[in-house]
Design a protein around this motif. Structure first.
Motif, PDB file in Angstrom:
ATOM      1  N   MET A 215      -3.558  -4.406   1.648  1.00 16.72           N
ATOM      2  CA  MET A 215      -4.406  -3.968   0.365  1.00 16.72           C
ATOM      3  C   MET A 215      -3.804  -2.954  -0.443  1.00 16.72           C
ATOM      4  SD  MET A 215      -6.056  -6.751   0.527  1.00 16.72           S
ATOM      5  CE  MET A 215      -7.120  -6.383  -0.768  1.00 16.72           C
ATOM      6  N   LEU A 216      -3.257  -1.808   0.301  1.00 14.73           N
ATOM      7  CA  LEU A 216      -2.736  -0.466  -0.412  1.00 14.73           C
ATOM      8  C   LEU A 216      -1.775  -1.195  -1.145  1.00 14.73           C
ATOM      9  CD1 LEU A 216      -2.726   1.797   2.484  1.00 14.73           C
ATOM     10  CD2 LEU A 216      -3.828   2.174   0.228  1.00 14.73           C
ATOM     11  N   TRP A 217      -0.676  -1.995  -0.510  1.00 13.53           N
ATOM     12  CA  TRP A 217       0.300  -2.570  -1.323  1.00 13.53           C
ATOM     13  C   TRP A 217      -0.136  -3.576  -2.498  1.00 13.53           C
ATOM     14  CZ3 TRP A 217       5.288  -1.453  -2.576  1.00 13.53           C
ATOM     15  CH2 TRP A 217       5.966  -2.588  -2.995  1.00 13.53           C
ATOM     16  N   GLN A 218      -0.937  -4.434  -2.413  1.00 11.53           N
ATOM     17  CA  GLN A 218      -1.199  -5.534  -3.245  1.00 11.53           C
ATOM     18  C   GLN A 218      -2.025  -4.891  -4.397  1.00 11.53           C
ATOM     19  OE1 GLN A 218      -3.014  -9.058  -1.629  1.00 11.53           O
ATOM     20  NE2 GLN A 218      -4.732  -8.931  -3.046  1.00 11.53           N
ATOM     21  N   GLU A 219      -3.108  -3.859  -4.377  1.00  6.56           N
ATOM     22  CA  GLU A 219      -3.761  -3.152  -5.245  1.00  6.56           C
ATOM     23  C   GLU A 219      -3.234  -2.341  -6.392  1.00  6.56           C
ATOM     24  OE1 GLU A 219      -7.834  -1.876  -3.895  1.00  6.56           O
ATOM     25  OE2 GLU A 219      -7.737  -3.397  -2.092  1.00  6.56           O
ATOM     26  N   TRP A 220      -1.801  -2.176  -6.167  1.00  8.30           N
ATOM     27  CA  TRP A 220      -1.034  -1.312  -7.047  1.00  8.30           C
ATOM     28  C   TRP A 220      -1.384  -1.943  -8.417  1.00  8.30           C
ATOM     29  CZ3 TRP A 220       3.780   1.342  -4.877  1.00  8.30           C
ATOM     30  CH2 TRP A 220       3.353   2.204  -4.048  1.00  8.30           C
ATOM     31  N   SER A 221      -1.243  -3.465  -8.353  1.00  6.94           N
ATOM     32  CA  SER A 221      -0.840  -4.107  -9.875  1.00  6.94           C
ATOM     33  C   SER A 221      -2.309  -4.900 -10.006  1.00  6.94           C
ATOM     34  CB  SER A 221       0.365  -5.078  -9.553  1.00  6.94           C
ATOM     35  OG  SER A 221       0.038  -5.987  -8.384  1.00  6.94           O
ATOM     36  N   SER A 222      -3.312  -4.427  -9.620  1.00  8.77           N
ATOM     37  CA  SER A 222      -4.583  -5.180 -10.114  1.00  8.77           C
ATOM     38  C   SER A 222      -5.392  -4.240 -10.573  1.00  8.77           C
ATOM     39  CB  SER A 222      -5.099  -5.805  -8.557  1.00  8.77           C
ATOM     40  OG  SER A 222      -4.362  -6.546  -7.810  1.00  8.77           O
ATOM     41  N   GLY A 223      -6.389  -4.772 -11.298  1.00  7.67           N
ATOM     42  CA  GLY A 223      -7.399  -4.039 -11.952  1.00  7.67           C
ATOM     43  C   GLY A 223      -8.653  -3.712 -10.989  1.00  7.67           C
ATOM     44  N   LEU A 224      -9.611  -2.698 -11.161  1.00  6.16           N
ATOM     45  CA  LEU A 224     -10.369  -2.436 -10.394  1.00  6.16           C
ATOM     46  C   LEU A 224     -11.322  -3.491  -9.722  1.00  6.16           C
ATOM     47  CD1 LEU A 224     -11.864  -0.174  -8.704  1.00  6.16           C
ATOM     48  CD2 LEU A 224     -13.388   0.371 -10.730  1.00  6.16           C
ATOM     49  N   SER A 225     -11.885  -4.427 -10.818  1.00  7.27           N
ATOM     50  CA  SER A 225     -12.556  -5.758 -10.403  1.00  7.27           C
ATOM     51  C   SER A 225     -11.838  -6.395  -9.400  1.00  7.27           C
ATOM     52  CB  SER A 225     -13.220  -6.189 -11.607  1.00  7.27           C
ATOM     53  OG  SER A 225     -14.074  -5.393 -12.497  1.00  7.27           O
ATOM     54  N   ILE A 228     -11.786  -4.690  -5.875  1.00  8.48           N
ATOM     55  CA  ILE A 228     -13.075  -4.730  -5.197  1.00  8.48           C
ATOM     56  C   ILE A 228     -13.227  -6.172  -4.417  1.00  8.48           C
ATOM     57  CG2 ILE A 228     -15.726  -4.870  -5.406  1.00  8.48           C
ATOM     58  CD1 ILE A 228     -15.212  -2.545  -7.669  1.00  8.48           C
ATOM     59  N   GLU A 229     -13.105  -7.159  -5.280  1.00 11.40           N
ATOM     60  CA  GLU A 229     -13.164  -8.671  -4.686  1.00 11.40           C
ATOM     61  C   GLU A 229     -12.223  -8.966  -3.652  1.00 11.40           C
ATOM     62  OE1 GLU A 229     -13.976 -12.507  -3.858  1.00 11.40           O
ATOM     63  OE2 GLU A 229     -15.135 -10.907  -4.948  1.00 11.40           O
ATOM     64  N   ALA A 230     -10.990  -8.590  -3.917  1.00 11.55           N
ATOM     65  CA  ALA A 230      -9.996  -8.518  -2.916  1.00 11.55           C
ATOM     66  C   ALA A 230     -10.204  -7.976  -1.674  1.00 11.55           C
ATOM     67  CB  ALA A 230      -8.621  -8.210  -3.295  1.00 11.55           C
ATOM     68  N   GLU A 231     -10.972  -6.624  -1.801  1.00  7.76           N
ATOM     69  CA  GLU A 231     -11.177  -5.899  -0.404  1.00  7.76           C
ATOM     70  C   GLU A 231     -12.370  -6.581   0.198  1.00  7.76           C
ATOM     71  OE1 GLU A 231     -11.641  -1.731  -1.035  1.00  7.76           O
ATOM     72  OE2 GLU A 231      -9.386  -1.513  -1.919  1.00  7.76           O
ATOM     73  N   ALA A 232     -13.473  -7.088  -0.640  1.00  8.84           N
ATOM     74  CA  ALA A 232     -14.456  -7.772  -0.196  1.00  8.84           C
ATOM     75  C   ALA A 232     -14.051  -8.954   0.792  1.00  8.84           C
ATOM     76  CB  ALA A 232     -15.462  -8.233  -1.089  1.00  8.84           C
ATOM     77  N   GLN A 233     -13.271  -9.929   0.515  1.00 10.34           N
ATOM     78  CA  GLN A 233     -12.676 -10.808   1.230  1.00 10.34           C
ATOM     79  C   GLN A 233     -11.943 -10.227   2.519  1.00 10.34           C
ATOM     80  OE1 GLN A 233     -10.489 -13.606  -1.221  1.00 10.34           O
ATOM     81  NE2 GLN A 233     -11.612 -13.478  -2.993  1.00 10.34           N
ATOM     82  N   ALA A 234     -10.892  -9.286   2.024  1.00 12.53           N
ATOM     83  CA  ALA A 234     -10.352  -8.800   3.110  1.00 12.53           C
ATOM     84  C   ALA A 234     -11.071  -8.044   4.416  1.00 12.53           C
ATOM     85  CB  ALA A 234      -9.227  -7.820   2.573  1.00 12.53           C
ATOM     86  N   GLN A 235     -12.104  -7.460   3.936  1.00  6.25           N
ATOM     87  CA  GLN A 235     -12.954  -6.736   4.986  1.00  6.25           C
ATOM     88  C   GLN A 235     -13.803  -7.959   5.780  1.00  6.25           C
ATOM     89  OE1 GLN A 235     -12.712  -4.066   6.409  1.00  6.25           O
ATOM     90  NE2 GLN A 235     -13.937  -2.414   5.503  1.00  6.25           N
ATOM     91  N   ALA A 236     -14.063  -8.961   4.945  1.00 11.02           N
ATOM     92  CA  ALA A 236     -14.698 -10.029   5.745  1.00 11.02           C
ATOM     93  C   ALA A 236     -14.066 -10.611   6.735  1.00 11.02           C
ATOM     94  CB  ALA A 236     -15.502 -11.005   4.654  1.00 11.02           C
TER      95      ALA A 236
END
Length: 262
Positions: A215-225, A228-236
């Motif tokens: 997620m640290l790598w992937q989220e560099w090129s993503s918007g905040l929303s 947040i959705e990607a992290e919700a899926q990752a944490q689940a």
């Protein structure tokens, strides 16, 4: 995994990569670039190794691309050959970032050019007081945009500081590097500090660490929303691991959890 162009050994759950050409301050060659790329890719299939330390032999980390074995031949290559080389070196960084284990650099002495890139691409970096990191591509007539430096370095130390180092090629001292956030700490001996950090990570929840790195790598090129959705899926996903359940049971029993990496 038996590399020919660097050393590899495992201590418990920690793998150690040692760049081992101390007489030349551990420079890289065409072969060592390719083998590092392949080694980091293979580590994704080595679940018993749960953290990795990258270091250099003989009091220096890495002096970058070998002047005689790389830079000289590059001056004689065609554009397709040059592009094949620059893409291959970039693939080393991609392999490091996609490697699921946390990577810790133990930096001492010279850490220059592609060597500084290798340190930059690690998750954590520890420096000896002697460490001098330099993104010195400009000194050989090249741009600072090498192997992802213009994308990653500003995110680590800030745009202005990164610009200065990439434009001038000057060395960053260990003290500067720590103050700017490039290094997580300064220690002597630095290898002991890096190994301690790696061993601590290796006893943690492996799947969760791998997800954090992704997620640290992937989220560099993503918007905040999107983040947040990607992290919700990752944490689940992490909440379905046995380590998560182990941590809960240990908490209830007022004990320290013992993670097993699944």
């Amino acid at each position: 995994m038996n590399p020919k162009h660097f050393l590899w050994h495992v201590e418990g759950k920690v793998g150690v990569i040692t760049l081992n050409r101390p007489e030349r301050k551990n420079p890289l060659t065409f072969d060592s670039y390719a083998e590092l790329r392949d080694h980091f890719r293979a580590l994704g299939r080595a679940p018993s190794v749960r953290a990795i330390v990258l270091r250099g032999e003989g009091g220096n980390f890495c002096s970058g691309g070998d002047v005689h074995e790389i830079i000289g031949p590059l001056t004689k290559m065609t554009m397709p050959q040059l592009l094949e080389f620059t893409r291959m070196t970039g693939d080393v960084v991609k392999a490091m970032r996609h490697c699921p284990q946390p990577l810790i650099a133990a930096v001492d002495g010279v850490c220059a050019g592609a060597g500084a890139i290798l340190a930059m691409a690690c998750d954590l970096r520890y420096a000896a007081p002697s460490a001098k990191a330099a993104f010195l591509f400009v000194r050989v007539g090249l741009a600072g945009c090498d192997m992802g430096a213009c994308a990653m370095l500003p995110r680590i130390i800030g745009q202005g500081r990164a610009a200065e180092l990439l434009y001038t090629g000057r060395s960053m001292s260990a003290e500067e590097g720590q103050a700017w956030g490039f290094y997580n700490g300064i220690a002597e001996p630095v290898l002991a500090a890096a190994m301690e950090a790696a061993q601590a990570l290796a006893t943690g929840p492996t799947a969760a660490h791998a997800m954090t790195k992704t997620m640290l790598w992937q989220e560099w090129s993503s918007g905040l929303s999107e983040c947040i959705e990607a992290e919700a899926q990752a944490q689940a996903i992490c909440m379905q691991t046995q380590d998560f359940e182990r941590a809960y049971r240990a908490f209830v029993a007022k004990q320290k959890p013992v993670f097993e990496g699944n």
